[in-house]
Design a protein around this motif. Structure first.
Motif, short mmCIF file in Angstrom:
data_model
loop_
_atom_site.label_atom_id
_atom_site.label_comp_id
_atom_site.label_asym_id
_atom_site.label_seq_id
_atom_site.Cartn_x
_atom_site.Cartn_y
_atom_site.Cartn_z
N SER A 1 -5.95 1.30 7.79
CA SER A 1 -6.56 0.70 6.62
C SER A 1 -5.51 0.31 5.60
O SER A 1 -5.63 -0.70 4.90
CB SER A 1 -7.57 1.66 6.00
N CYS A 2 -4.44 1.11 5.52
CA CYS A 2 -3.36 0.82 4.58
C CYS A 2 -2.50 -0.34 5.08
O CYS A 2 -2.32 -1.33 4.37
CB CYS A 2 -2.51 2.08 4.38
N SER B 1 -6.99 5.89 8.61
CA SER B 1 -6.52 5.79 7.23
C SER B 1 -5.22 4.99 7.15
O SER B 1 -5.04 4.15 6.26
CB SER B 1 -6.31 7.18 6.63
N CYS C 1 0.83 -1.19 0.00
CA CYS C 1 0.00 0.00 0.00
C CYS C 1 0.87 1.25 0.00
O CYS C 1 2.09 1.18 0.20
CB CYS C 1 -0.97 0.00 1.18
N GLN D 1 -2.68 -0.72 -2.82
CA GLN D 1 -3.76 0.03 -2.18
C GLN D 1 -3.26 1.43 -1.85
O GLN D 1 -2.17 1.59 -1.29
CB GLN D 1 -4.21 -0.68 -0.90
N GLU E 1 -4.03 5.05 0.07
CA GLU E 1 -4.82 5.76 1.08
C GLU E 1 -4.43 7.23 1.09
O GLU E 1 -3.26 7.57 1.25
CB GLU E 1 -4.60 5.17 2.47
#
Length: 309
Positions: A301-302, A298, A245, A267, A269
């Motif tokens: 999530s990464c 955030s 990410c 991914q 973010e």
């Protein structure tokens, strides 16, 4: 013929009324000056949020760099100069970050009307390889509390009548941030691999406080694009790291990312470091806590792909 009562002898009712009215007017004038709301101007929104938590309803706090501007491309306007001139106190990171405001702030600093947060005793400070201060110091919650405490002292001196309110607000803020810190500690309790990228090295304070670390920063300075030689070196490093990410900001260059990633799917973010996307419905006294909470979610999530379980 109309006769007027001109009896103003010391013990007369009319004289007593004069004294009462005069005393009332003087008291109102004195209280009006003593309770004048404090007017504070900050440079960036995270500082505004911290100060707002202390000021509460006893003044106004503004940021000259609003959500439509970037600290990296900001140019001071005449209206900004007016706002700064009218403020009782100016708050900034320091001349190494807000270079564009150094002339204005240096003049006010000579009169003791500036709070330079980077000089606050006890602050956690991080410098880069070239010995430059990383200015994103609000991403360490301990720094936010120290900034709030330093401002509380300054505001109490500026506005003694509201000093109890400022100190009460500071106690509330410190307690709220302590609870948030515990919550974020729990959020990152699971091991975090260091194979994630950051667009530029803006997250060191948060990473240092909560025990995580990125694998590679693509840029040292977001204002300077890499040379072709640097692009080739970054591509090689990305290939070796095999990142899952990437942490980026709203103004990150998508074209540069496309060039560096070479079609690799990661991914992404977008981190709101300045709180530009905060909802207007959030109470001013809670905006810093919400900013830090959003940053934490955030990043989680990464690094956990879908967030920690």
């Amino acid at each position: 013929m109309v006769y007027h009562n001109t009896d103003v002898r010391p013990n007369s009712p009319r004289c007593a009324m004069y004294k009462f009215v005069t005393s009332l007017v003087i008291a109102l004038l004195i209280s009006g000056y003593a309770a004048a709301d404090v007017d504070v101007a900050t440079t960036v929104r995270p500082l505004q949020f911290i100060i707002e938590a202390i000021v509460g309803n006893s003044g106004t706090v503004t940021a000259v760099i609003d959500q439509n501007d970037s600290p990296h491309q900001y140019s001071i306007s005449p209206s900004d100069r007016t706002s700064l001139a009218q403020a009782d106190l100016l708050v900034w990171i320091g001349p190494g970050f807000e270079v564009f405001l150094a002339d204005v702030f240096s003049r006010r600093a000579e009169r003791g009307e500036v709070l330079n947060v980077s000089t606050i005793v006890g602050l956690q400070l991080i410098t880069s390889g070239n010995n430059q201060l990383d200015p994103h110091l609000w991403l360490d919650s301990r720094n936010a509390v120290l900034i709030a405490e330093a401002f509380t002292d300054r505001a109490s001196n500026l506005d003694p009548l509201n000093a109890p309110s400022y100190r009460e607000n500071f106690a509330r803020f410190a307690s709220e941030i302590a609870a948030l810190r515990n919550s974020i500690d729990a959020m990152f309790s699971a091991p975090v691999n260091s194979n994630y990228l950051v667009y530029h090295d803006a997250y060191q304070y948060f990473e240092s406080q909560f025990g995580i670390r990125h694998g590679l920063a693509l840029l040292d300075n977001p204002e300077i694009q890499p040379s072709m030689r640097q692009v080739l070196a970054l591509r090689s490093s990305i290939q070796e790291l095999q990142p899952d990410c990437l942490l980026m900001e709203a103004d990150s260059s998508r074209s540069l990312l496309s060039t560096l990633l070479e079609g690799r799917v990661v991914q992404m973010e977008t981190i709101d470091l300045l709180g530009n996307r905060l909802s207007g419905s959030i109470a001013k006294v809670d905006r810093y806590a919400q900013l830090l909470s959003d940053v934490a979610e955030s990043i989680a999530s990464c690094v956990y792909q879908t967030g920690p379980n």
